[in-house]
Design a protein around this motif. Structure first.
Motif, PDB file in Angstrom:
ATOM      1  N   ARG A 666       0.845  -1.191   0.000  1.00  0.00           N
ATOM      2  CA  ARG A 666       0.000   0.000   0.000  1.00  0.00           C
ATOM      3  C   ARG A 666       0.881   1.241   0.000  1.00  0.00           C
ATOM      4  NH1 ARG A 666      -4.994  -0.593   4.244  1.00  0.00           N
ATOM      5  NH2 ARG A 666      -5.914  -2.515   3.443  1.00  0.00           N
ATOM      6  N   PRO A 667       0.468   2.278  -0.690  1.00  0.00           N
ATOM      7  CA  PRO A 667       1.252   3.526  -0.605  1.00  0.00           C
ATOM      8  C   PRO A 667       1.095   4.149   0.774  1.00  0.00           C
ATOM      9  CG  PRO A 667      -0.785   3.879  -1.845  1.00  0.00           C
ATOM     10  CD  PRO A 667      -0.690   2.394  -1.595  1.00  0.00           C
ATOM     11  N   ASP A 668       2.141   4.802   1.233  1.00  0.00           N
ATOM     12  CA  ASP A 668       2.041   5.488   2.513  1.00  0.00           C
ATOM     13  C   ASP A 668       1.030   6.621   2.395  1.00  0.00           C
ATOM     14  OD1 ASP A 668       3.873   3.876   3.719  1.00  0.00           O
ATOM     15  OD2 ASP A 668       5.579   5.171   3.302  1.00  0.00           O
ATOM     16  N   PRO A 669       0.067   6.681   3.291  1.00  0.00           N
ATOM     17  CA  PRO A 669      -0.982   7.711   3.178  1.00  0.00           C
ATOM     18  C   PRO A 669      -0.477   9.065   3.646  1.00  0.00           C
ATOM     19  CG  PRO A 669      -1.304   6.435   5.171  1.00  0.00           C
ATOM     20  CD  PRO A 669      -0.127   5.814   4.448  1.00  0.00           C
ATOM     21  N   LEU A 670      -1.130  10.104   3.155  1.00  0.00           N
ATOM     22  CA  LEU A 670      -0.838  11.450   3.656  1.00  0.00           C
ATOM     23  C   LEU A 670      -1.426  11.582   5.051  1.00  0.00           C
ATOM     24  CD1 LEU A 670      -1.671  13.578   0.480  1.00  0.00           C
ATOM     25  CD2 LEU A 670       0.599  12.980   1.363  1.00  0.00           C
ATOM     26  N   ARG A 671      -0.685  12.234   5.933  1.00  0.00           N
ATOM     27  CA  ARG A 671      -1.198  12.446   7.283  1.00  0.00           C
ATOM     28  C   ARG A 671      -2.405  13.367   7.226  1.00  0.00           C
ATOM     29  NH1 ARG A 671       2.046  10.988  11.500  1.00  0.00           N
ATOM     30  NH2 ARG A 671       0.081  11.133  12.562  1.00  0.00           N
ATOM     31  N   ARG A 672      -3.399  13.071   8.011  1.00  0.00           N
ATOM     32  CA  ARG A 672      -4.580  13.928   8.075  1.00  0.00           C
ATOM     33  C   ARG A 672      -4.740  14.418   9.501  1.00  0.00           C
ATOM     34  NH1 ARG A 672      -8.719   8.850   7.241  1.00  0.00           N
ATOM     35  NH2 ARG A 672      -8.567   7.993   9.347  1.00  0.00           N
ATOM     36  N   GLU A 673      -5.277  15.585   9.628  1.00  0.00           N
ATOM     37  CA  GLU A 673      -5.483  16.170  10.954  1.00  0.00           C
ATOM     38  C   GLU A 673      -6.959  16.106  11.300  1.00  0.00           C
ATOM     39  OE1 GLU A 673      -4.236  20.067  13.601  1.00  0.00           O
ATOM     40  OE2 GLU A 673      -3.657  19.927  11.495  1.00  0.00           O
TER      41      GLU A 673
END
Length: 826
Positions: A666-673
């Protein structure tokens, strides 16, 4: 003393190994190199300890080579490494004078996969870790030692905690290593943003599951070396000092076990609550309320009654906040926490959970005991340090510790439930100080302790839940670098895991029998209304098979019954678990909510569905563990199933599937706040009276300077905060007049952003102050949901009409900075 890193560090260590450089004239920046340097100077270190550490260093240096050529060093002469130890650790010498680390390819490793020890030794950066990678700090964060927040999740968690209203309860799910402790440190320093007042006045009680964690937090939070914060252990002087501080100063942090909070500290806490000086009840590692509180430590669930008592004692507007901190909150755990700690409102959740990207998961096939022992021993001879070997039973911890010493290791120790307190503290101190490379332990070891550089976590057992397994794996790689997770199971381990999983859920028939015994016991008594004080440490029945069941085990089961009844809505825990000086036993005060609580049909209707759901959840949790052993499903998918895909940001887990086929990763996801579950409070008079149609413009002279002007600017920001505005947005570089004034905000729970628009600011919902600098951009008079105060330079130009001032066509209220201070009473 010189500090060396990277290539020079390797060269310095090679020179030290052959006596060409002293060990005391340099230190190594990299933890692996420094560990070897210290071990070389440690007379207790064995040849095998040193050989494994040297192997780790060579693997690390190989990973740094552009061509990945095996790193080499000359045979050491400073500390004798005998040939047997070198061979055991996989160090070879093809030319007779140099050493290199031979590849370790155990029989269970698939051909395309990289060597597990090489992956962990390289410690490749897998997530945050550098201080300049996190978001900008709010003003109160820097004095606590943070140049920036560690992650957007940590920022959201701190802000949500500080916005918790009086009497509110908030659960925070934040990944291991992202700094949950900043939450209670911020509460202690600046108080809450949801009230009219702030500051460090008042006590913040942090309940910790282990003595070691209490000391660890104390060391991190104390303001001077002599400050005592941890109300743990048997040190009477330490406890007396803390109780005196609570009585006299009524402020600061206190770390205590649930047994102490519900016992000897209880009266002090009630007094503080009555005086409105108890700011918060923080439960660190809150998932243990479900994992331990319904098992062998009933005081975890008794905290519910304590909270109820403290809430009832406090003035309504000064009721304590409840903050529940964890890195692993399953839906079932959240249900338990809601039942025990949310009333009279519901439990709010701030989830910034993310699949840990650091562990590289390796699974050995299920085998017999001799094969497993060979697998684990081989791993111990190759796995990078520091390493933890986890087992389930105390007897296994003792056995493995003895075997490890027989193998020739000396920088090792055991840590389990029967270890004396003094031995545990000695072990933890040596672990933190880098004097131990290997610990064989049961589950509680390392719980919540921020030791960042663990490179290997090995399981010589099968945990009874995937949740427990993930928590233990999470004690590796806290520095953000890759680490090894290896589990080597046996068929017997699976049987033990099934037994532990199954024994946690009682039948309704047996549950009603135990509840009747508690309710009708001669020492139980009605307190008026629907409140009853029941004795917990009683036998489940008068039968010959039950009459002697009055020990700790029976007490644990009775505690589970009360939690089960609470979740089913039959009773509520309301406090008073302590017994009197002449009153033996353990008690809990409950409020009966269902008149038919002693009827079998009521238990069938209300309790059985809850009991069945708990049993199903635990079985599902175990099945996820067993699925991981099969190795045919990515651990991140299992974790999504366990914690909920809507609450977990899942990425690659570095498992066998993706190592064999990189396209499967899986691609590393973007961090979400995540957004705060609480809004900021509304503006209050007299500031609210000055705001027309949601906006107030306050003008200032951009060229003003000098001490008087700086004080006025600082006073203006503080008064606006006092009027209920908690958000400060500063698009562009603020004027020196205000940049200096911002320093005065370090004692206030105020949240800042430099975003050009409110939509991209990531600030919580609520009124904001917009600090506009010359050359910036702003539009006035637009409809808005939340009020705002705009601090605007005099004669600020209209961006749409060159040559005109923005305020010439503005119809809203405009006052000067001095007029604002006059109207607000400063």
């Amino acid at each position: 003393m010189t500090v060396v890193s990277d290539g020079p560090a390797f060269a310095a260590l090679r020179a030290a190994l052959v006596g060409e450089r002293g060990l005391d004239d340099f230190t190594v920046a990299d933890p692996a190199g420094e560990r070897l340097r210290q071990a070389l100077a440690d007379p207790s270190a064995s040849a095998l300890d040193l050989a494994v550490l040297l192997r780790q260093l060579l693997l690390l240096e190989t990973s740094r080579s552009p061509l990945e050529r095996p790193a080499r060093c000359r045979r050491p002469t400073v500390r004798i490494l005998d040939p047997a130890s070198l061979r055991a650790a996989g160090l070879e010498s093809p030319d007779g004078s140099h050493l290199w680390a031979a590849p370790w390819r155990p029989p269970w490793l698939a051909d395309p996969e990289p060597e597990p020890d090489a992956v962990a030794a390289a410690a490749a950066r897998r997530r945050f870790g550098a201080a300049d990678q996190g978001p900008s700090p709010d003003p109160f964060v820097r004095p606590l030692g943070y140049a920036r927040y560690r992650s957007v999740g940590q920022r959201a968690a701190v802000r949500a905690a500080l916005l918790t209203p009086a009497g509110g309860a908030l659960a925070i799910d934040l990944p291991t290593g992202e700094g949950k402790s900043l939450v209670f440190r911020a509460i202690d320093r600046v108080g809450f943003a949801s009230g009219r007042t702030s500051g460090g006045e008042g006590v913040t009680l942090v309940v910790v599951p282990t003595v070691a964690l209490g000391y660890d937090h104390e060391n991190a939070c104390r303001r001077d070396p002599d400050e005592i914060l941890a109300y743990v252990g048997q040190d009477a002087a330490r406890r007396a000092a803390i109780r005196e501080r609570l009585t006299v100063l009524k402020s600061g942090l206190v770390f205590a076990a649930p047994e102490a909070a519900c016992g000897s500290l209880r009266s002090d806490l009630v007094d503080l609550a009555q005086a409105g000086r108890l700011k918060a009840l923080v439960l660190d590692e809150a998932h243990l309320v479900d994992a331990w509180g319904t098992g062998f430590r009933p005081e975890f669930q008794s905290l519910s009654g304590l909270r109820h008592e403290l809430m009832a004692a406090a003035p309504p507007d000064l009721a304590l906040r409840t903050i529940l901190l964890s890195a692993t909150l399953t839906p079932e755990t959240l249900d338990t926490l809601e039942t025990l700690f949310a009333a009279p409102d519901r439990l709010r959740l701030l989830s910034a959970a993310q699949t840990r990207p650091e562990p590289a998961y390796y699974v050995a096939p299920v085998a017999d005991e001799p094969t497993r022992e060979a697998t684990v021993e081989a791993a111990l001879l190759h796995a990078p340090r520091p390493a933890v070997l986890y087992v389930t039973k105390v007897a296994d911890a003792v056995r493995w510790a003895a075997r490890i010493r027989e193998m020739g290791f000396r920088r090792c120790a055991a840590f389990h439930g029967k270890s004396p307190d003094a031995e545990r503290e000695k072990t933890l101190a040596a672990w933190r100080g880098g004097e131990l490379d290997l610990v064989v332990a049961t589950s509680a070891f390392g719980l919540g302790i921020d030791y960042p550089h663990v490179r290997s976590v090995i399981h010589a057992c099968v945990p009874e839940t995937f949740d427990r397994f993930y928590q233990e794996v999470g004690r590796g790689g806290r520095d953000g670098g890759a680490c090894l997770s290896l589990i080597a199971p046996t068929v017997a381990d699976v049987r033990v895991a099934r037994g532990l999983n199954r024994e946690r859920v009682i039948t309704v028939v047996r549950g009603l029998q135990r509840w009747s015994a508690m309710f009708h016991h001669p020492d139980s008594r009605h307190l008026g209304g629907q409140r009853v004080r029941v004795r917990l440490d009683v036998a489940p029945g008068p039968d010959e098979a039950d009459i002697d069941l009055v020990g700790e085990r029976s007490l644990q089961w009775n505690a589970r019954i009360l939690t089960l009844m609470s979740r089913a809505g039959l009773v509520r825990l309301v406090g008073d678990v302590a017994s009197g000086p002449d009153e033996p036993g353990v008690y809990e005060t409950i409020e009966v909510l269902e008149p038919g609580h002693l009827k079998a049909e009521i238990w069938t209707r209300f309790v059985e569905p809850v009991r069945a759901a708990i049993a199903a959840a635990r079985t599902r949790n175990l099945n996820l563990m067993l699925q991981h052993l099969r190795g045919n499903i990515c651990p991140s998918a299992l974790l999504e199933s366990l914690y909920g895909a809507d609450r977990l940001l899942a990425g690659c887990s570095s498992c066998r599937l993706c190592r064999v086929d990189p396209h499967a990763a899986r691609p590393d996801p973007l961090r979400r706040e995540p957004a705060s579950p609480w809004d900021a409070p509304p503006c209050w008079p007299p500031l609210a009276d000055l705001i027309e149609d949601g906006e107030l413009v306050v003008t200032y002279a951009p060229g003003a300077s000098g001490g008087y002007s700086l004080r006025r600017a600082a006073s203006a920001l503080a008064e606006i905060w006092g009027g209920g505005v908690r958000m400060l947005r500063m698009p562009g570089e603020p004027q020196p007049l205000f940049s200096r004034a911002l320093e005065a905000l370090e004692t206030l729970p105020i949240f800042t952003s430099v975003a050009a628009s409110r939509a991209t600011s990531r600030l919580p919902r609520g009124a904001e102050v917009l600090l506009v600098a010359p050359g910036g951009s702003v539009r006035l008079g637009e409809p808005r949901r939340d009020a705002r105060v705009v601090l605007l330079p005099e004669d600020f130009p209209d961006p749409d009409r060159p040559g005109e001032a923005l305020l010439e066509r503005y119809n809203g209220r405009v006052i000067s900075l001095d007029a604002l201070l006059e109207r607000l009473g400063t």
